[in-house]
Scaffold this motif. Structure first.
Motif, PDB file in Angstrom:
ATOM      1  N   GLY A 156       0.045  16.448 -20.398  1.00 12.88           N
ATOM      2  CA  GLY A 156      -0.658  17.655 -20.832  1.00 12.88           C
ATOM      3  C   GLY A 156      -2.069  17.788 -20.277  1.00 12.88           C
ATOM      4  O   GLY A 156      -2.753  18.771 -20.536  1.00 12.88           O
ATOM      5  N   VAL A 157      -2.515  16.802 -19.512  1.00 11.03           N
ATOM      6  CA  VAL A 157      -3.878  16.867 -18.943  1.00 11.03           C
ATOM      7  C   VAL A 157      -3.775  17.174 -17.457  1.00 11.03           C
ATOM      8  O   VAL A 157      -2.971  16.565 -16.734  1.00 11.03           O
ATOM      9  CB  VAL A 157      -4.615  15.518 -19.155  1.00 11.03           C
ATOM     10  CG1 VAL A 157      -5.979  15.548 -18.508  1.00 11.03           C
ATOM     11  CG2 VAL A 157      -4.719  15.207 -20.642  1.00 11.03           C
ATOM     12  N   ASN A 158      -4.595  18.114 -17.016  1.00 11.41           N
ATOM     13  CA  ASN A 158      -4.574  18.506 -15.617  1.00 11.41           C
ATOM     14  C   ASN A 158      -5.411  17.535 -14.790  1.00 11.41           C
ATOM     15  O   ASN A 158      -6.617  17.472 -14.945  1.00 11.41           O
ATOM     16  CB  ASN A 158      -5.144  19.929 -15.514  1.00 11.41           C
ATOM     17  CG  ASN A 158      -4.707  20.605 -14.245  1.00 11.41           C
ATOM     18  OD1 ASN A 158      -3.807  20.119 -13.554  1.00 11.41           O
ATOM     19  ND2 ASN A 158      -5.342  21.720 -13.926  1.00 11.41           N
ATOM     20  N   ILE A 159      -4.765  16.745 -13.930  1.00 15.84           N
ATOM     21  CA  ILE A 159      -5.492  15.818 -13.057  1.00 15.84           C
ATOM     22  C   ILE A 159      -5.631  16.521 -11.709  1.00 15.84           C
ATOM     23  O   ILE A 159      -4.638  16.756 -11.019  1.00 15.84           O
ATOM     24  CB  ILE A 159      -4.725  14.482 -12.883  1.00 15.84           C
ATOM     25  CG1 ILE A 159      -4.316  13.892 -14.238  1.00 15.84           C
ATOM     26  CG2 ILE A 159      -5.545  13.500 -12.059  1.00 15.84           C
ATOM     27  CD1 ILE A 159      -5.419  13.324 -15.077  1.00 15.84           C
ATOM     28  N   THR A 160      -6.868  16.868 -11.365  1.00 14.58           N
ATOM     29  CA  THR A 160      -7.060  17.777 -10.225  1.00 14.58           C
ATOM     30  C   THR A 160      -7.066  17.074  -8.872  1.00 14.58           C
ATOM     31  O   THR A 160      -7.018  17.729  -7.851  1.00 14.58           O
ATOM     32  CB  THR A 160      -8.392  18.540 -10.375  1.00 14.58           C
ATOM     33  OG1 THR A 160      -9.435  17.558 -10.475  1.00 14.58           O
ATOM     34  CG2 THR A 160      -8.394  19.431 -11.591  1.00 14.58           C
ATOM     35  N   ASP A 161      -7.159  15.744  -8.874  1.00 11.77           N
ATOM     36  CA  ASP A 161      -7.284  15.075  -7.564  1.00 11.77           C
ATOM     37  C   ASP A 161      -6.212  14.008  -7.363  1.00 11.77           C
ATOM     38  O   ASP A 161      -6.495  12.904  -6.931  1.00 11.77           O
ATOM     39  CB  ASP A 161      -8.684  14.476  -7.401  1.00 11.77           C
ATOM     40  CG  ASP A 161      -9.035  13.516  -8.535  1.00 11.77           C
ATOM     41  OD1 ASP A 161      -8.201  13.352  -9.457  1.00 11.77           O
ATOM     42  OD2 ASP A 161     -10.125  12.931  -8.485  1.00 11.77           O
ATOM     43  N   THR A 162      -4.980  14.375  -7.691  1.00  9.81           N
ATOM     44  CA  THR A 162      -3.869  13.440  -7.464  1.00  9.81           C
ATOM     45  C   THR A 162      -3.524  13.438  -5.970  1.00  9.81           C
ATOM     46  O   THR A 162      -3.425  14.498  -5.342  1.00  9.81           O
ATOM     47  CB  THR A 162      -2.643  13.871  -8.291  1.00  9.81           C
ATOM     48  OG1 THR A 162      -3.027  13.924  -9.663  1.00  9.81           O
ATOM     49  CG2 THR A 162      -1.491  12.897  -8.130  1.00  9.81           C
ATOM     50  N   VAL A 163      -3.357  12.256  -5.426  1.00 11.59           N
ATOM     51  CA  VAL A 163      -3.124  12.124  -3.986  1.00 11.59           C
ATOM     52  C   VAL A 163      -1.738  12.652  -3.607  1.00 11.59           C
ATOM     53  O   VAL A 163      -0.756  12.433  -4.331  1.00 11.59           O
ATOM     54  CB  VAL A 163      -3.277  10.646  -3.581  1.00 11.59           C
ATOM     55  CG1 VAL A 163      -2.676  10.382  -2.211  1.00 11.59           C
ATOM     56  CG2 VAL A 163      -4.750  10.248  -3.606  1.00 11.59           C
ATOM     57  N   VAL A 164      -1.669  13.367  -2.467  1.00 10.53           N
ATOM     58  CA  VAL A 164      -0.381  13.809  -1.921  1.00 10.53           C
ATOM     59  C   VAL A 164      -0.030  12.829  -0.802  1.00 10.53           C
ATOM     60  O   VAL A 164      -0.644  12.857   0.270  1.00 10.53           O
ATOM     61  CB  VAL A 164      -0.492  15.241  -1.342  1.00 10.53           C
ATOM     62  CG1 VAL A 164       0.864  15.723  -0.831  1.00 10.53           C
ATOM     63  CG2 VAL A 164      -1.068  16.194  -2.381  1.00 10.53           C
ATOM     64  N   PRO A 165       0.931  11.917  -1.031  1.00  9.66           N
ATOM     65  CA  PRO A 165       1.208  10.872  -0.041  1.00  9.66           C
ATOM     66  C   PRO A 165       1.451  11.428   1.365  1.00  9.66           C
ATOM     67  O   PRO A 165       0.936  10.895   2.351  1.00  9.66           O
ATOM     68  CB  PRO A 165       2.455  10.179  -0.597  1.00  9.66           C
ATOM     69  CG  PRO A 165       2.363  10.400  -2.069  1.00  9.66           C
ATOM     70  CD  PRO A 165       1.756  11.755  -2.239  1.00  9.66           C
ATOM     71  N   GLU A 166       2.223  12.520   1.461  1.00  4.66           N
ATOM     72  CA  GLU A 166       2.557  13.056   2.793  1.00  4.66           C
ATOM     73  C   GLU A 166       1.305  13.430   3.584  1.00  4.66           C
ATOM     74  O   GLU A 166       1.250  13.266   4.794  1.00  4.66           O
ATOM     75  CB  GLU A 166       3.468  14.290   2.669  1.00  4.66           C
ATOM     76  CG  GLU A 166       4.860  13.989   2.117  1.00  4.66           C
ATOM     77  CD  GLU A 166       4.866  13.610   0.638  1.00  4.66           C
ATOM     78  OE1 GLU A 166       3.942  14.048  -0.093  1.00  4.66           O
ATOM     79  OE2 GLU A 166       5.764  12.849   0.216  1.00  4.66           O
ATOM     80  N   LEU A 172       0.827  -1.211   0.000  1.00  3.36           N
ATOM     81  CA  LEU A 172       0.000   0.000   0.000  1.00  3.36           C
ATOM     82  C   LEU A 172       0.861   1.261   0.000  1.00  3.36           C
ATOM     83  O   LEU A 172       0.471   2.287  -0.566  1.00  3.36           O
ATOM     84  CB  LEU A 172      -0.971  -0.017   1.188  1.00  3.36           C
ATOM     85  CG  LEU A 172      -2.066  -1.086   1.084  1.00  3.36           C
ATOM     86  CD1 LEU A 172      -2.957  -1.076   2.316  1.00  3.36           C
ATOM     87  CD2 LEU A 172      -2.919  -0.886  -0.172  1.00  3.36           C
ATOM     88  N   ASP A 173       2.040   1.182   0.624  1.00  4.04           N
ATOM     89  CA  ASP A 173       2.981   2.306   0.527  1.00  4.04           C
ATOM     90  C   ASP A 173       3.313   2.568  -0.941  1.00  4.04           C
ATOM     91  O   ASP A 173       3.356   3.713  -1.392  1.00  4.04           O
ATOM     92  CB  ASP A 173       4.284   1.976   1.280  1.00  4.04           C
ATOM     93  CG  ASP A 173       4.253   2.449   2.733  1.00  4.04           C
ATOM     94  OD1 ASP A 173       3.745   3.569   2.974  1.00  4.04           O
ATOM     95  OD2 ASP A 173       4.714   1.711   3.610  1.00  4.04           O
ATOM     96  N   GLU A 174       3.526   1.472  -1.681  1.00  2.86           N
ATOM     97  CA  GLU A 174       3.860   1.616  -3.112  1.00  2.86           C
ATOM     98  C   GLU A 174       2.674   2.201  -3.885  1.00  2.86           C
ATOM     99  O   GLU A 174       2.825   3.119  -4.688  1.00  2.86           O
ATOM    100  CB  GLU A 174       4.214   0.257  -3.727  1.00  2.86           C
ATOM    101  CG  GLU A 174       5.572  -0.260  -3.314  1.00  2.86           C
ATOM    102  CD  GLU A 174       5.809  -1.690  -3.804  1.00  2.86           C
ATOM    103  OE1 GLU A 174       5.117  -2.131  -4.746  1.00  2.86           O
ATOM    104  OE2 GLU A 174       6.680  -2.358  -3.229  1.00  2.86           O
ATOM    105  N   LEU A 175       1.482   1.649  -3.620  1.00  2.00           N
ATOM    106  CA  LEU A 175       0.292   2.118  -4.360  1.00  2.00           C
ATOM    107  C   LEU A 175       0.016   3.595  -4.095  1.00  2.00           C
ATOM    108  O   LEU A 175      -0.398   4.328  -4.982  1.00  2.00           O
ATOM    109  CB  LEU A 175      -0.945   1.302  -3.954  1.00  2.00           C
ATOM    110  CG  LEU A 175      -1.061  -0.122  -4.470  1.00  2.00           C
ATOM    111  CD1 LEU A 175      -2.400  -0.718  -4.055  1.00  2.00           C
ATOM    112  CD2 LEU A 175      -0.945  -0.172  -5.990  1.00  2.00           C
ATOM    113  N   LEU A 176       0.266   4.011  -2.849  1.00  2.00           N
ATOM    114  CA  LEU A 176      -0.024   5.399  -2.478  1.00  2.00           C
ATOM    115  C   LEU A 176       0.752   6.383  -3.354  1.00  2.00           C
ATOM    116  O   LEU A 176       0.283   7.476  -3.644  1.00  2.00           O
ATOM    117  CB  LEU A 176       0.329   5.616  -0.997  1.00  2.00           C
ATOM    118  CG  LEU A 176       0.020   7.006  -0.446  1.00  2.00           C
ATOM    119  CD1 LEU A 176      -1.488   7.242  -0.423  1.00  2.00           C
ATOM    120  CD2 LEU A 176       0.590   7.178   0.957  1.00  2.00           C
ATOM    121  N   HIS A 177       1.942   5.965  -3.774  1.00  2.00           N
ATOM    122  CA  HIS A 177       2.787   6.874  -4.560  1.00  2.00           C
ATOM    123  C   HIS A 177       2.516   6.808  -6.059  1.00  2.00           C
ATOM    124  O   HIS A 177       3.128   7.544  -6.822  1.00  2.00           O
ATOM    125  CB  HIS A 177       4.267   6.588  -4.261  1.00  2.00           C
ATOM    126  CG  HIS A 177       4.661   7.016  -2.877  1.00  2.00           C
ATOM    127  ND1 HIS A 177       5.165   8.255  -2.596  1.00  2.00           N
ATOM    128  CD2 HIS A 177       4.551   6.375  -1.690  1.00  2.00           C
ATOM    129  CE1 HIS A 177       5.375   8.363  -1.291  1.00  2.00           C
ATOM    130  NE2 HIS A 177       5.009   7.223  -0.722  1.00  2.00           N
TER     131      HIS A 177
END
Ligand SMILES: [Fe+2]
Length: 396
Positions: free
Chosen positions: A81-91, A45-50
């Motif tokens: 080139g596509v803006n992904i607005t909900d990318t997870v911030v792992p920290e 899950l640490d890997e998936l989170l990133h």
């Protein structure tokens, strides 16, 4: 990962269906063989989170009994080139987890191929849609308030331990979501401690609450979405109502003519007659197939099969695929065939060979075209394999 079976989850299938399925919880201690961290681990899950691709709704955070808004742990990232607005911030997720939040990994079967195998095992058996959700809860924390879910659950404990409290099924099971307070529920009817490898089955609408003990807990909830009679009947009705006679568009407003009512009566009678004449067994088979092919468990090896086709040798055994083939007229020694919407013409002996193949009967590639050298026959076999008419035996 080991190839798990339905029996790993439920034990004796006959006993499961007779005594537990849709009736009461089943606890199976140490049910899953092998090291269950191979199924999914905290490390994984640490890997998936990133991985930027894993974002809401595949990941959700729940703190003190309510959901943390996505804005609290996502940001915009530009991908190709596509803006992904909900990318997870792992920290941010780590911060919330340290503060006691539960991290929920939804529909993991759409992200992790090994977990998709689980959904396929269950979807094949139960003919329902299946999803795998991972719950990671910090030490001594409880994730969600007591509640019931609209789905049947197989809970598989993977790391740490979790104490579950279960209450009796409500008198009326609506297949809905509902939350409870501890006061409303009173004393639980069952209390169990799940350890790695344990499996707990809960029929839909079983009230439950769970809390991690003295280690971080990771468990999977494998969810089966029951289809009630009303859901199945709706599917059957949709099928029956697609008959051309129900395509007209009547005017039913205030100015409708007097015969619209009797026409409506006729349509109802006709629909009822069509429903009545259905073969219940065939229709149940169709509904079961629909359940098995719902999103979340499909798989295929077509790329690999096509790649293997390039290296076909005369002695490789082939068989007919499930793709329907229509054989048409024979013109000038060639037979017209329609496959997957494509019209092709093949030498008549090839068409005869194909038409004569029984279900699953193997034929060496070099013998697909009787009367010509094996090399030429193999070329014909390659063409038919690429089109999806033939496949290498044992490829699936
Ligand atoms: Fe739940």
């Amino acid at each position: 990962m080991k190839n798990y079976t339905f029996e790993d989850l439920v034990g004796d299938e006959k006993v499961f269906f007779a005594e537990y399925f849709n009736k009461k919880p089943l606890l199976r201690k140490a049910a899953m063989p092998g090291d269950v961290r191979d199924i999914l681990s905290i490390r994984k899950l640490d890997e998936l989170l990133h991985l930027e691709v894993v974002r809401p709704p595949y990941i959700k955070v729940n703190h003190n009994g309510s959901g943390v808004p996505e804005k609290g742990y996502t940001r915009s990232v530009v991908v190709q080139g596509v803006n992904i607005t909900d990318t997870v911030v792992p920290e941010k997720i780590y911060e919330l987890f340290r503060a006691g939040a539960t991290v929920t990994w939804c529909s993991l079967n759409q992200v992790v191929p090994e977990l998709r195998d689980f959904t396929r095992i269950i979807s094949d058996k139960m003919a329902v849609r299946t999803d795998v959700v991972g719950f990671m809860t910090p030490t001594k924390k409880r994730g969600y308030l007591p509640h019931h879910d609209p789905v049947d659950l197989f809970i598989v404990q993977l790391e740490g331990t979790k104490r579950w409290r279960l209450w009796d099924l409500p008198d009326e099971r609506l297949g809905d979501n509902a939350s409870y307070t501890d006061e409303e529920l009173g004393e639980p009817s069952i209390e169990v401690l799940l350890e790695p490898g344990d499996v707990l089955y809960l029929p839909y609408n079983t009230p439950h609450a769970a809390a991690a003990e003295d280690q971080v807990s990771l468990h999977l909830s494998i969810m089966m979405r029951p289809r009630m009679w009303k859901d199945l009947l709706r599917e059957t009705f949709e099928q029956v109502a697609s008959a051309p006679e129900f395509n007209e568009y009547p005017h039913i407003g205030a100015l409708r003519s007097s015969d619209v009512e009797s026409l409506f009566r006729q349509k109802i009678t006709s629909l009822a007659a069509r429903m009545d004449s259905l073969d219940a067994g065939n229709e149940l088979d169709r509904l079961a197939d629909l359940g098995r092919t719902m999103p979340g468990s499909s798989h295929g090896t077509t790329f690999q099969t096509i790649a293997e086709t390039d290296g076909l040798t005369p002695d490789v055994l082939l068989r007919r695929t499930a793709a329907p083939v229509e054989f048409g007229a024979n013109e000038g020694g060639r037979t017209q065939m329609t496959v997957n919407g494509h019209k092709i013409a093949v030498p008549a002996p090839v068409a005869e060979r194909l038409a004569g193949l029984a279900d699953g009967e193997p034929v060496p590639a070099g013998e697909v075209f009787p009367g010509v050298p094996a090399e030429r026959a193999t070329k014909a076999a390659q063409g038919l394999t690429r089109l999806g008419v033939l496949e290498v035996t044992g490829a699936h």
